[in-house]
Design a protein around this motif. Structure first.
Motif, PDB file in Angstrom:
ATOM      1  N   LYS A 519       0.833  -1.194   0.000  1.00  0.00           N
ATOM      2  CA  LYS A 519       0.000   0.000   0.000  1.00  0.00           C
ATOM      3  C   LYS A 519       0.867   1.244   0.000  1.00  0.00           C
ATOM      4  CE  LYS A 519      -3.810   2.241   2.431  1.00  0.00           C
ATOM      5  NZ  LYS A 519      -4.724   2.194   3.595  1.00  0.00           N
ATOM      6  N   VAL A 520       0.614   2.159  -0.977  1.00  0.00           N
ATOM      7  CA  VAL A 520       1.452   3.336  -1.156  1.00  0.00           C
ATOM      8  C   VAL A 520       0.583   4.586  -1.151  1.00  0.00           C
ATOM      9  CG1 VAL A 520       3.018   4.535  -2.732  1.00  0.00           C
ATOM     10  CG2 VAL A 520       3.151   2.046  -2.504  1.00  0.00           C
ATOM     11  N   LYS A 521       1.079   5.656  -0.491  1.00  0.00           N
ATOM     12  CA  LYS A 521       0.467   6.971  -0.525  1.00  0.00           C
ATOM     13  C   LYS A 521       1.495   7.948  -1.072  1.00  0.00           C
ATOM     14  CE  LYS A 521      -2.749   6.075   3.263  1.00  0.00           C
ATOM     15  NZ  LYS A 521      -3.273   6.527   4.589  1.00  0.00           N
ATOM     16  N   SER A 522       1.008   8.886  -1.930  1.00  0.00           N
ATOM     17  CA  SER A 522       1.959   9.730  -2.652  1.00  0.00           C
ATOM     18  C   SER A 522       1.595  11.194  -2.565  1.00  0.00           C
ATOM     19  CB  SER A 522       2.016   9.313  -4.129  1.00  0.00           C
ATOM     20  OG  SER A 522       2.374   7.971  -4.257  1.00  0.00           O
ATOM     21  N   LYS A 523       2.584  12.038  -2.836  1.00  0.00           N
ATOM     22  CA  LYS A 523       2.415  13.475  -2.946  1.00  0.00           C
ATOM     23  C   LYS A 523       3.301  13.961  -4.088  1.00  0.00           C
ATOM     24  CE  LYS A 523       1.115  17.642  -1.684  1.00  0.00           C
ATOM     25  NZ  LYS A 523      -0.286  18.108  -1.829  1.00  0.00           N
ATOM     26  N   THR A 524       2.752  14.951  -4.900  1.00  0.00           N
ATOM     27  CA  THR A 524       3.482  15.408  -6.076  1.00  0.00           C
ATOM     28  C   THR A 524       3.587  16.928  -6.078  1.00  0.00           C
ATOM     29  OG1 THR A 524       2.672  13.529  -7.353  1.00  0.00           O
ATOM     30  CG2 THR A 524       3.545  15.379  -8.592  1.00  0.00           C
ATOM     31  N   LEU A 525       4.756  17.439  -6.516  1.00  0.00           N
ATOM     32  CA  LEU A 525       4.984  18.857  -6.735  1.00  0.00           C
ATOM     33  C   LEU A 525       5.319  19.071  -8.201  1.00  0.00           C
ATOM     34  CD1 LEU A 525       7.179  19.981  -3.678  1.00  0.00           C
ATOM     35  CD2 LEU A 525       4.725  20.359  -4.018  1.00  0.00           C
ATOM     36  N   SER A 526       4.842  20.207  -8.773  1.00  0.00           N
ATOM     37  CA  SER A 526       5.180  20.546 -10.160  1.00  0.00           C
ATOM     38  C   SER A 526       6.263  21.609 -10.169  1.00  0.00           C
ATOM     39  CB  SER A 526       3.939  21.050 -10.902  1.00  0.00           C
ATOM     40  OG  SER A 526       2.980  20.024 -11.013  1.00  0.00           O
ATOM     41  N   LEU A 527       7.171  21.526 -11.130  1.00  0.00           N
ATOM     42  CA  LEU A 527       8.255  22.490 -11.283  1.00  0.00           C
ATOM     43  C   LEU A 527       8.232  23.049 -12.691  1.00  0.00           C
ATOM     44  CD1 LEU A 527      11.210  20.545  -9.576  1.00  0.00           C
ATOM     45  CD2 LEU A 527       9.665  22.208  -8.528  1.00  0.00           C
ATOM     46  N   ASP A 528       8.513  24.339 -12.784  1.00  0.00           N
ATOM     47  CA  ASP A 528       8.612  25.014 -14.080  1.00  0.00           C
ATOM     48  C   ASP A 528      10.063  25.480 -14.223  1.00  0.00           C
ATOM     49  OD1 ASP A 528       8.360  26.371 -16.402  1.00  0.00           O
ATOM     50  OD2 ASP A 528       6.972  27.896 -15.637  1.00  0.00           O
ATOM     51  N   ILE A 529      10.817  24.762 -14.971  1.00  0.00           N
ATOM     52  CA  ILE A 529      12.247  25.039 -15.101  1.00  0.00           C
ATOM     53  C   ILE A 529      12.476  25.779 -16.409  1.00  0.00           C
ATOM     54  CG2 ILE A 529      14.558  24.061 -15.123  1.00  0.00           C
ATOM     55  CD1 ILE A 529      13.011  23.742 -12.486  1.00  0.00           C
ATOM     56  N   ARG A 530      13.017  26.990 -16.291  1.00  0.00           N
ATOM     57  CA  ARG A 530      13.258  27.833 -17.443  1.00  0.00           C
ATOM     58  C   ARG A 530      14.717  27.736 -17.878  1.00  0.00           C
ATOM     59  NH1 ARG A 530       8.995  31.583 -17.863  1.00  0.00           N
ATOM     60  NH2 ARG A 530       7.182  30.631 -16.864  1.00  0.00           N
ATOM     61  N   GLU A 531      14.908  28.346 -19.079  1.00  0.00           N
ATOM     62  CA  GLU A 531      16.278  28.348 -19.607  1.00  0.00           C
ATOM     63  C   GLU A 531      17.149  29.270 -18.762  1.00  0.00           C
ATOM     64  OE1 GLU A 531      18.770  29.460 -23.696  1.00  0.00           O
ATOM     65  OE2 GLU A 531      16.584  29.588 -23.655  1.00  0.00           O
ATOM     66  N   ALA A 532      18.304  28.823 -18.392  1.00  0.00           N
ATOM     67  CA  ALA A 532      19.243  29.648 -17.631  1.00  0.00           C
ATOM     68  C   ALA A 532      19.944  30.614 -18.572  1.00  0.00           C
ATOM     69  CB  ALA A 532      20.255  28.769 -16.922  1.00  0.00           C
TER      70      ALA A 532
END
Length: 626
Positions: A519-532
């Motif tokens: 049994k697994v519980k999850s959490k997710t974050l989104s990232l917006d990675i721009r050009e350096a």
């Protein structure tokens, strides 16, 4: 001819005589006469044949000769052969060298007919007279005379005789009773025959006399070394022992090839075995009447004998090589061998590890494999589990060093392996602790980042997860826009450090479960990675003309917009400029100019320029140093 004459006088070497003090020989002369002993003396008068001194065929005569003298010697030849004479004259070497041509030796038959006269030879610096003649049975005379015009005065001389009888018989055969080649150590009898009775026979092998002259014409030989040999017989008439005939044959002796095999070398107790215990080794062959020798680590412990067993009581542990050598006693040097390895141990047992294939803790009903590693001989393993103050055997003694355990109830356990040697009955144990739990509630995790979601590529993120519950483990995954990838697999660690090298839309997820469960519980974050940003800036200000320039080299693909520029002295802003359209598109460069309303008098080489700009939707700052 000179060589032949020299050979004819060498017979003198076989005699030794005491040197007359009046006749001192030099070293060169002694090389021929070799200190010849017991010469006979001339008896005067012997100036005619009728008064001749009687001499024998091996005599050496010591005599004196002067200018008016003639010496005669009578020699009776009993059988046909070859006569050799040699003479040396002179009271010293100088006189010999001077007078050797002033006399002669002559051979006559009984009727006075001259048969041979001596000729001079030189050997090693000394001068001699010598003659040879083949003679029939009869009486002969030798005359020693000075030359007609000799002025030698009185001189001593030596006269030596030798006679080789002719052989009047033939060796008709020399044969072995066993044809060549013949195996070593088998007796061979050689028989010689001749065409005359009453002869004597002598046998030699490889030049060494193995049977002296006798009337026995056979020789029995037992060769012990393989090879090709020359067997020779010499035959003589005992009445004339110097007349010898000989015959040779070649005989080959081959090595014996063992006609048996060692079928087995077997201990009565299988290796390994205990020190201080008795082991018996038995050898089996396919032939009787053999001899056996046993060695232990190359040292003979039981010499060759008829006993085909060896009883051993080893005192020390170790690896041993037991070797048996077998031979036919008739051929002691031809040996067949066989060896085996045997290990002697002290019977001690030790356990180095007891490990589970799954780390603790685990939920109930989990199948866990326990494996033990131990040292010892002929080992057996027993596994037991301890809970609630009671030990329970889960696998009785067997040769398997592993077992499977599937606990049904939660708790703190001890697992023990007991290892014993069937050989020595000694044992050793090792114990490990293990926790079994019953799955329970745990919360959905939280996931936090040390930085905001919108960042430039090349940024390091540190994520921290948290969930309430027991025996939890965490896994971190990243979605790169195409697929999910596990960055950090399940472990007790609740954090992740991750470097983002490329622009894109990413997701970071943490999965939480109780260890050993599904049994697994999850959490997710989104990232917006721009050009350096990938750009360089170059700026300067001319205080005298009150203007400056600002150059942008944009190597990236997005547009770069400078929004503000400040000049600082020791961190204090002394000038600010906010351009409206300093935009440099990707993959280009551009130079911009600014004109302050009044001169920036505080500007110096120590001034610092700070740049504010936007790139791919993100705000950045940079510093320019002069």
């Amino acid at each position: 001819m000179k060589k032949l004459i020299l050979q004819s006088i060498i017979f003198i070497v076989a005699f030794a005589f005491s040197v007359n003090p009046a006749f001192a020989m030099t070293a060169n002369q002694e090389k021929v006469f070799k200190k010849l002993s017991n010469p006979i003396s001339e008896s005067e008068p012997n100036d005619t044949k009728s008064a001749a001194n009687r001499v024998n065929l091996r005599d050496v005569v010591q005599a004196t000769l002067d200018d008016e003298d003639v010496d005669y010697y009578e020699l009776v030849i009993p059988k046909r052969g070859k006569l050799s004479l040699a003479s040396y004259l002179g009271n010293d070497e100088d006189e010999n060298d001077y007078y050797y041509n002033d006399y002669s030796i002559t051979l006559y038959d009984a009727d006075g007919n001259q048969l041979a006269a001596g000729g001079s030879i030189v050997e090693a610096g000394s001068y001699y007279l010598a003659l040879q003649a083949s003679l029939e049975e009869g009486t002969y005379y030798i005359a020693v005379k000075p030359d007609e015009y000799s002025y030698m005065g009185s001189q001593d001389y030596y006269l030596g005789f030798n006679f080789d009888y002719d052989v009047d018989f033939q060796i008709t055969n020399l044969a072995a009773d066993v044809a060549s080649p013949q195996t070593e150590r088998n007796p061979v009898t050689f028989t010689a025959s001749a065409n005359k009775a009453g002869l004597e026979y002598q046998f030699s092998v490889q030049g060494n006399v193995v049977k002296q002259f006798s009337t026995d014409n056979t020789y029995q030989w037992t060769p012990t070394v393989p090879g090709t040999y020359t067997v020779k017989v010499e035959v003589r008439d005992p009445a004339f022992p110097d007349a010898v005939a000989q015959k040779e044959i070649s005989y080959t002796v081959t090595a014996y090839k063992p006609d048996f095999t060692i079928q087995s070398l077997t201990p009565n107790v299988k290796s390994p075995y205990l020190a201080g215990k008795t082991v018996t080794f038995a050898t089996k062959t396919n032939k009787t009447g053999l001899q056996y020798q046993y060695s232990l680590n190359a040292k003979v412990v039981q010499a060759f004998g008829s006993k085909n067993t060896y009883v051993w009581n080893p005192a020390k542990q170790g690896k041993y090589t037991i070797k048996v050598e077998v031979r036919n006693p008739q051929y002691p040097n031809r040996i067949v061998a066989k060896q085996i390895s045997y290990q002697i141990v002290d019977g001690k047992v030790s356990v180095s590890s007891l490990k589970a294939n799954l780390s603790s803790p685990r939920p109930t009903a989990t199948s866990i494999k326990w494996t033990a590693a131990a040292k010892g001989v002929d080992l057996e393993y027993q596994f037991s589990v301890y809970q609630n103050k009671t030990w329970k055997t889960i696998q009785n003694y067997s040769t398997k060093n592993y077992t499977y355990w599937k606990p049904k109830s939660a708790g703190a356990y001890k697992v023990m392996v007991t290892v014993r040697s069937k050989l020595s009955k000694k044992t050793a144990t090792k114990t490990a602790g293990y926790t079994i739990y019953k799955p329970s509630y745990f919360s959905t995790p939280t996931l936090k980042s040390n930085k905001s979601a919108k960042q430039a590529s090349g940024t390091y993120f540190h994520f921290t997860a948290k969930s309430s519950g027991k025996y939890l483990e965490y896994r971190f995954r990243v979605y790169n826009g195409y697929y999910w990838q596990t960055i950090k697999d399940y472990s007790s660690s609740r954090s992740l450090s991750w470097y983002v090298g490329y622009k894109g839309k990413y997701k970071v997820a943490v999965d939480v479960r109780q260890k050993g469960t599904k049994k697994v519980k999850s959490k997710t974050l989104s990232l917006d990675i721009r050009e350096a940003p990938n750009a360089t800036f170059n700026a300067d200000y001319n205080i005298y003309y009150n203007f400056g320039y600002f150059k942008v080299s944009n190597y990236g693909y997005s547009n770069l917009k400078v929004t503000k520029m400040q000049i600082l002295n020791n961190g204090k802003v002394i000038y600010t400029y906010q351009p409206k359209n300093w935009v440099t598109i990707g993959r280009t460069y551009q130079t911009y100019y600014f004109y302050p309303k009044k001169s920036i008098t505080q500007f110096s080489y120590d001034s610092l320029i700070k740049v504010y700009y936007t790139y791919d939707g993100l705000t950045h700052t940079s510093y320019l140093y002069r």
